[in-house]
Design a protein around this motif. Structure first.
Motif, short mmCIF file in Angstrom:
data_model
loop_
_atom_site.label_atom_id
_atom_site.label_comp_id
_atom_site.label_asym_id
_atom_site.label_seq_id
_atom_site.Cartn_x
_atom_site.Cartn_y
_atom_site.Cartn_z
N THR A 29 0.85 -1.19 0.00
CA THR A 29 0.00 0.00 0.00
C THR A 29 0.88 1.24 0.00
O THR A 29 1.99 1.23 0.52
N LEU A 30 0.38 2.27 -0.60
CA LEU A 30 1.11 3.52 -0.71
C LEU A 30 0.33 4.62 -0.05
O LEU A 30 -0.89 4.70 -0.20
N THR A 31 1.01 5.46 0.66
CA THR A 31 0.32 6.61 1.24
C THR A 31 0.27 7.70 0.18
O THR A 31 1.21 7.91 -0.58
N GLY A 32 -0.84 8.41 0.12
CA GLY A 32 -0.97 9.50 -0.83
C GLY A 32 -1.46 9.10 -2.21
O GLY A 32 -1.71 9.95 -3.04
N VAL A 33 -1.59 7.81 -2.48
CA VAL A 33 -2.07 7.34 -3.78
C VAL A 33 -3.35 6.55 -3.53
O VAL A 33 -3.37 5.65 -2.69
N PRO A 34 -4.42 6.88 -4.25
CA PRO A 34 -5.66 6.12 -4.03
C PRO A 34 -5.46 4.63 -4.24
O PRO A 34 -4.72 4.21 -5.12
N GLU A 35 -6.11 3.84 -3.41
CA GLU A 35 -5.98 2.38 -3.49
C GLU A 35 -6.60 1.80 -4.77
O GLU A 35 -6.42 0.62 -5.05
N SER A 36 -7.29 2.62 -5.53
CA SER A 36 -7.91 2.13 -6.77
C SER A 36 -6.87 1.82 -7.85
O SER A 36 -7.18 1.16 -8.82
N PHE A 37 -5.64 2.28 -7.67
CA PHE A 37 -4.59 2.01 -8.65
C PHE A 37 -3.80 0.78 -8.22
O PHE A 37 -3.49 0.59 -7.05
N LEU A 38 -3.45 -0.04 -9.20
CA LEU A 38 -2.63 -1.23 -8.95
C LEU A 38 -1.18 -0.81 -8.73
O LEU A 38 -0.73 0.19 -9.30
N PRO A 39 -0.43 -1.57 -7.93
CA PRO A 39 0.99 -1.25 -7.74
C PRO A 39 1.75 -1.12 -9.07
O PRO A 39 2.61 -0.26 -9.22
N GLU A 40 1.41 -1.94 -10.04
CA GLU A 40 2.05 -1.87 -11.36
C GLU A 40 1.81 -0.51 -12.00
O GLU A 40 2.71 0.07 -12.60
N GLU A 41 0.59 -0.01 -11.88
CA GLU A 41 0.25 1.29 -12.46
C GLU A 41 1.02 2.42 -11.76
O GLU A 41 1.55 3.32 -12.42
N VAL A 42 1.09 2.35 -10.44
CA VAL A 42 1.81 3.37 -9.68
C VAL A 42 3.30 3.35 -10.02
O VAL A 42 3.93 4.39 -10.18
N GLU A 43 3.85 2.15 -10.17
CA GLU A 43 5.27 2.03 -10.54
C GLU A 43 5.53 2.66 -11.90
O GLU A 43 6.48 3.42 -12.09
N LYS A 44 4.67 2.37 -12.88
CA LYS A 44 4.83 2.94 -14.23
C LYS A 44 4.65 4.46 -14.19
O LYS A 44 5.34 5.19 -14.88
N TRP A 45 3.73 4.93 -13.37
CA TRP A 45 3.51 6.37 -13.21
C TRP A 45 4.74 7.04 -12.61
O TRP A 45 5.18 8.08 -13.08
N ALA A 46 5.33 6.43 -11.57
CA ALA A 46 6.52 7.00 -10.93
C ALA A 46 7.70 7.07 -11.90
O ALA A 46 8.54 7.95 -11.78
N ARG A 47 7.74 6.16 -12.85
CA ARG A 47 8.81 6.15 -13.86
C ARG A 47 8.49 7.07 -15.04
O ARG A 47 9.30 7.18 -15.96
N GLY A 48 7.32 7.68 -15.04
CA GLY A 48 6.94 8.56 -16.14
C GLY A 48 6.44 7.82 -17.36
O GLY A 48 6.37 8.39 -18.45
N GLU A 49 6.06 6.56 -17.21
CA GLU A 49 5.62 5.74 -18.34
C GLU A 49 4.11 5.67 -18.47
O GLU A 49 3.61 5.03 -19.40
N LEU A 50 3.38 6.30 -17.55
CA LEU A 50 1.93 6.19 -17.53
C LEU A 50 1.36 7.39 -16.80
O LEU A 50 1.94 7.86 -15.83
N THR A 51 0.24 7.89 -17.30
CA THR A 51 -0.49 8.92 -16.55
C THR A 51 -1.67 8.24 -15.87
O THR A 51 -2.31 7.36 -16.46
N LEU A 52 -1.93 8.64 -14.66
CA LEU A 52 -3.02 8.03 -13.89
C LEU A 52 -4.34 8.72 -14.20
O LEU A 52 -5.01 9.26 -13.33
N THR A 53 -4.70 8.68 -15.47
CA THR A 53 -5.98 9.20 -15.95
C THR A 53 -6.71 8.08 -16.67
O THR A 53 -6.10 7.05 -17.00
#
Length: 133
Positions: A29-53
């Protein structure tokens, strides 16, 4: 802390700023990121490979769907036409099972993102790579 400070710290630690901002693999689990996102999505977002839209997630999972289907087709074909050794056959069988599990995950996430099924026909994704255009 600003970006310059983060960059210097990352340099001193011989890592990247993204690695400092990305949670450890074992953290679920991540603080500050809604739980509706999968860890894979958050990882790709943190790397700049995905926008959480909605559009970013749709494009990402469409791409993953196409890649997964292509890999499944490859391994099924290789198994059907025979592998050079038993070790290869066992490895291909395991990889195929892993890909089928990935396909299941993509299907579940795709329905959550867009219940109309656009992830699975991947028309939006495939249209961007049409050689005729």
């Amino acid at each position: 802390m600003d970006v310059d400070d983060l960059t210097v710290i990352a340099y001193l630690l011989r890592t990247s700023p993204a690695a400092l901002l990305t949670p450890p693999d074992e953290q679920t689990t991540l603080t500050g990121v809604p739980e509706s996102f999968l860890p894979e999505e958050v990882e790709k977002w943190a790397r700049g490979e995905l926008t959480l839209t909605s559009d970013g997630l749709l494009a990402y999972w469409q791409q993953e769907w196409v890649v997964c289907l292509n890999r499944i087709q490859y391994f099924e074909s290789a198994l059907k036409h025979g592998s050079p050794s038993q070790a290869s056959h066992d490895d291909y069988t395991k990889r195929l099972a892993d890909l089928q599990e990935r396909q299941r995950l993509i299907r579940e996430r795709g329905v959550q993102i867009d219940p109309t099924g656009r992830v699975f026909d991947a028309a939006d994704y495939a249209g961007r790579f049409d050689p005729a255009e």
